[in-house]
Design an enzyme around this catalytic site. Structure first.
Site, PDB file in Angstrom:
ATOM      1  CE1 TYR A  11      -3.067   2.708   0.974  1.00 16.32           C
ATOM      2  CE2 TYR A  11      -2.738   2.524   3.072  1.00 16.32           C
ATOM      3  CZ  TYR A  11      -3.266   3.582   1.678  1.00 16.32           C
ATOM      4  OH  TYR A  11      -4.281   4.827   2.252  1.00 16.32           O
ATOM      5  CG  ASN A  32       6.978 -11.591   0.469  1.00 23.67           C
ATOM      6  OD1 ASN A  32       6.958 -10.642   0.065  1.00 23.67           O
ATOM      7  ND2 ASN A  32       7.213 -12.065   1.860  1.00 23.67           N
ATOM      8  N   GLY A  82       7.302  -5.567   5.464  1.00 20.55           N
ATOM      9  CA  GLY A  82       7.288  -6.536   7.056  1.00 20.55           C
ATOM     10  C   GLY A  82       6.087  -6.724   6.935  1.00 20.55           C
ATOM     11  CE  LYS A  84      -0.073  -3.768   5.697  1.00 23.24           C
ATOM     12  NZ  LYS A  84      -0.741  -2.636   4.421  1.00 23.24           N
ATOM     13  CB  SER A 124       4.052   2.230  13.204  1.00 25.33           C
ATOM     14  OG  SER A 124       3.338   2.414  13.857  1.00 25.33           O
ATOM     15  CE1 TYR A 148       3.343  -2.949  12.010  1.00 26.16           C
ATOM     16  CE2 TYR A 148       2.002  -1.714  13.766  1.00 26.16           C
ATOM     17  CZ  TYR A 148       3.143  -1.619  12.238  1.00 26.16           C
ATOM     18  OH  TYR A 148       3.051  -0.960  11.499  1.00 26.16           O
ATOM     19  CE  LYS A 152       6.406  -1.166  11.301  1.00 22.61           C
ATOM     20  NZ  LYS A 152       7.497  -1.347   9.793  1.00 22.61           N
ATOM     21  CG  PHE A 177       0.624   9.826  13.238  1.00 20.69           C
ATOM     22  CD1 PHE A 177       1.982  10.904  12.716  1.00 20.69           C
ATOM     23  CD2 PHE A 177       0.377  10.219  14.792  1.00 20.69           C
ATOM     24  CE1 PHE A 177       3.113  10.653  14.083  1.00 20.69           C
ATOM     25  CE2 PHE A 177       0.923  10.559  16.004  1.00 20.69           C
ATOM     26  CZ  PHE A 177       2.702  11.015  15.725  1.00 20.69           C
ATOM     27  CG  ASN A 178      -4.195   6.523  12.202  1.00 19.01           C
ATOM     28  OD1 ASN A 178      -3.249   6.876  13.050  1.00 19.01           O
ATOM     29  ND2 ASN A 178      -4.799   5.370  12.676  1.00 19.01           N
ATOM     30  NE  ARG A 291      -9.349  -1.575  17.609  1.00 16.29           N
ATOM     31  CZ  ARG A 291      -8.878  -1.154  16.196  1.00 16.29           C
ATOM     32  NH1 ARG A 291      -9.693  -1.805  15.239  1.00 16.29           N
ATOM     33  NH2 ARG A 291      -7.868   0.187  16.395  1.00 16.29           N
ATOM     34  N   GLY A 293      -7.027  -2.359  24.068  1.00 14.29           N
ATOM     35  CA  GLY A 293      -5.539  -1.474  23.613  1.00 14.29           C
ATOM     36  C   GLY A 293      -6.300  -0.202  22.937  1.00 14.29           C
TER      37      GLY A 293
HETATM   38  N1  UDP Z   1     -12.292   1.643  14.711  1.00 10.22           N
HETATM   39  C1  UDP Z   1     -13.469   1.376  14.534  1.00 10.22           C
HETATM   40  N2  UDP Z   1     -14.277   0.519  13.945  1.00 10.22           N
HETATM   41  C2  UDP Z   1     -13.077  -0.738  13.078  1.00 10.22           C
HETATM   42  C3  UDP Z   1     -11.666  -0.242  12.899  1.00 10.22           C
HETATM   43  C4  UDP Z   1     -11.211   1.025  13.938  1.00 10.22           C
HETATM   44  O1  UDP Z   1     -14.335   2.176  15.263  1.00 10.22           O
HETATM   45  O2  UDP Z   1     -13.657  -0.895  12.306  1.00 10.22           O
HETATM   46  C5  UDP Z   1     -11.515   3.225  15.292  1.00 10.22           C
HETATM   47  C6  UDP Z   1     -11.006   2.856  16.669  1.00 10.22           C
HETATM   48  O3  UDP Z   1     -11.149   1.898  17.804  1.00 10.22           O
HETATM   49  C7  UDP Z   1      -9.679   4.115  16.609  1.00 10.22           C
HETATM   50  C8  UDP Z   1     -10.158   4.126  15.115  1.00 10.22           C
HETATM   51  O4  UDP Z   1     -10.932   4.099  14.186  1.00 10.22           O
HETATM   52  O5  UDP Z   1     -10.077   4.781  17.205  1.00 10.22           O
HETATM   53  C9  UDP Z   1      -8.905   3.939  14.006  1.00 10.22           C
HETATM   54  O6  UDP Z   1      -8.814   2.574  14.098  1.00 10.22           O
HETATM   55  P1  UDP Z   1      -7.717   2.030  13.563  1.00 10.22           P
HETATM   56  O7  UDP Z   1      -7.128   0.635  13.898  1.00 10.22           O
HETATM   57  O8  UDP Z   1      -7.678   2.032  11.693  1.00 10.22           O
HETATM   58  O9  UDP Z   1      -5.658   2.676  13.972  1.00 10.22           O
HETATM   59  P2  UDP Z   1      -4.904   2.977  15.410  1.00 10.22           P
HETATM   60  O10 UDP Z   1      -6.468   1.896  16.228  1.00 10.22           O
HETATM   61  O11 UDP Z   1      -3.884   1.995  14.494  1.00 10.22           O
HETATM   62  O12 UDP Z   1      -4.779   4.203  14.811  1.00 10.22           O
END
Ligand code: UDP
Length: 337
Positions: A11, A32, A82, A84, A124, A148, A152, A177-178, A291, A293
């Protein structure tokens, strides 16, 4: 003379290949194709008018990496290769440590043998763990919440000490970031295997009709609307950051670290509303439990990259949401016909 993009068909790698080729910088892609499609090469050619050289190779395979350096004049490396997937890394930590550390070490050893001294690393923001935003490059790192993230962090440590020991080495650590969005042509984009974990690929699969609704993980965080806040950055801005980084590495030695973010946080509901508005569609969603974590708020202080690299993110959230949709709208099955 060319820059080696390991994981160059993925990506971020494929968008970086386009940015480099558009800027007149030659690239050799190595992948790969574990988690990427060879069809991305034709798409890169269609966008840029240039066919990138690509080698099917695993970066843990020292002989294969040696061959790339023997057959090409590689003047720098951007190391994307790597694993991810955060969730998979918790289930299979050894697989992640073995692959991510081994591939970085192998590429570094072969570079040294061939006198190649410039290395840009895909790190990251996850290395910051649970620290208050805005995150600067000097914010404490190392409380990672999954293997993961630890890979990093560990590779960052390896690269810092490698620079301490080698006065010719030039390393740039880029803490993403994202990343979301896709090239505005809609010809390349994020193409995760299976049900996506990240927000935007999940959103687009709901929009395509493959998934019934988005589950918003928690609406009781201490944020303006209760949903999680992140620093979303357009993948084309991120790609431009790599160009600035490899140019910086050409003129400096030692190890420097930069955040690549916009400095602005948006909530999950901001994403849902903006995505629906700019693409003129309804996105079904439901509030679900938090979720495990997840953090409430993560965003960058991106000033160092602006001051030192002369790079800032230029694309807006509207651009990110429009381009994120453009790709699956034209390619509902990713790179498969
Ligand atoms: N998120 C969500 N629903 C999903 C996937 C992610 O509400 O199906 C939320 C998640 O709780 C976070 C944000 O979207 O607040 C970004 O999540 P992502 O997994 O994309 O990135 P990361 O948490 O690693 O920053």
């Amino acid at each position: 003379m060319a820059i080696l993009l390991t994981g160059g068909a993925g990506y971020i790698g494929s968008h970086t290949a386009v940015a480099f080729l558009d800027a007149g910088v030659d690239v050799v892609l190595a992948d790969n194709f574990d988690n990427a499609s060879p069809k991305v090469l034709d798409r890169i050619e269609a966008i840029t008018g240039k066919k990138p050289k690509c080698v099917r190779a695993d970066m843990c395979d020292k002989q294969a990496v040696e061959k790339i350096f023997a057959e090409n004049e590689i003047t720098g490396v951007v190391h994307f290769a790597g694993y991810k997937a955060v969730g998979e890394s918790c289930r299979k930590p050894l697989k992640y440590y073995r692959n991510n550390l081994d591939s970085a070490l192998t590429v570094l050893e072969v570079m040294k043998k061939h006198g190649c001294t410039r290395f840009v690393f895909s790190s990251s923001a996850t290395v910051y763990g649970d620290q208050p935003a805005p995150l600067t490059e000097s914010t404490h790192t190392g409380d990672c919440s999954n293997p993961y993230g630890w890979t990093k962090y560990m590779i960052e440590q390896i690269l810092k000490t490698a620079c301490d020991a080698d006065p010719d080495l030039s390393v740039v650590l880029l803490r993403y970031f994202n990343p979301i969005g896709a090239h505005p042509s809609g010809m390349i984009g994020d193409n995760p295997n299976g049900i996506p974990n990240n927000l935007m690929p999940y959103v687009t699969q709901v929009a395509v009709g493959k998934l019934p609704r988005l589950n918003i993980f928690g609406d009781d965080y201490d944020t303006p609307d209760g949903t999680g806040v992140r620093d979303y950055i357009h993948v084309c801005d991120l790609a431009d950051g790599h160009l600035a980084a490899i140019r910086y590495a050409e003129n400096h030695v030692g190890c420097e670290v930069f955040n690549l973010g916009t400095g602005v946080g948006y909530s999950v509901l901001d994403i849902v509303k903006t995505f629906s508005r700019v693409n003129n569609l309804d996105l079904p969603y439901a509030i679900a439990p938090r979720r495990p974590g997840d953090l409430a708020t993560v965003y960058a202080d991106p000033k160092k990259a602006e001051t030192v690299l002369g790079w800032t993110a230029k694309r807006t959230l509207d651009d990110m949401c429009r381009d994120s949709w453009n790709w699956p709208k034209q390619n509902p099955n990713g790179y498969e016909e």
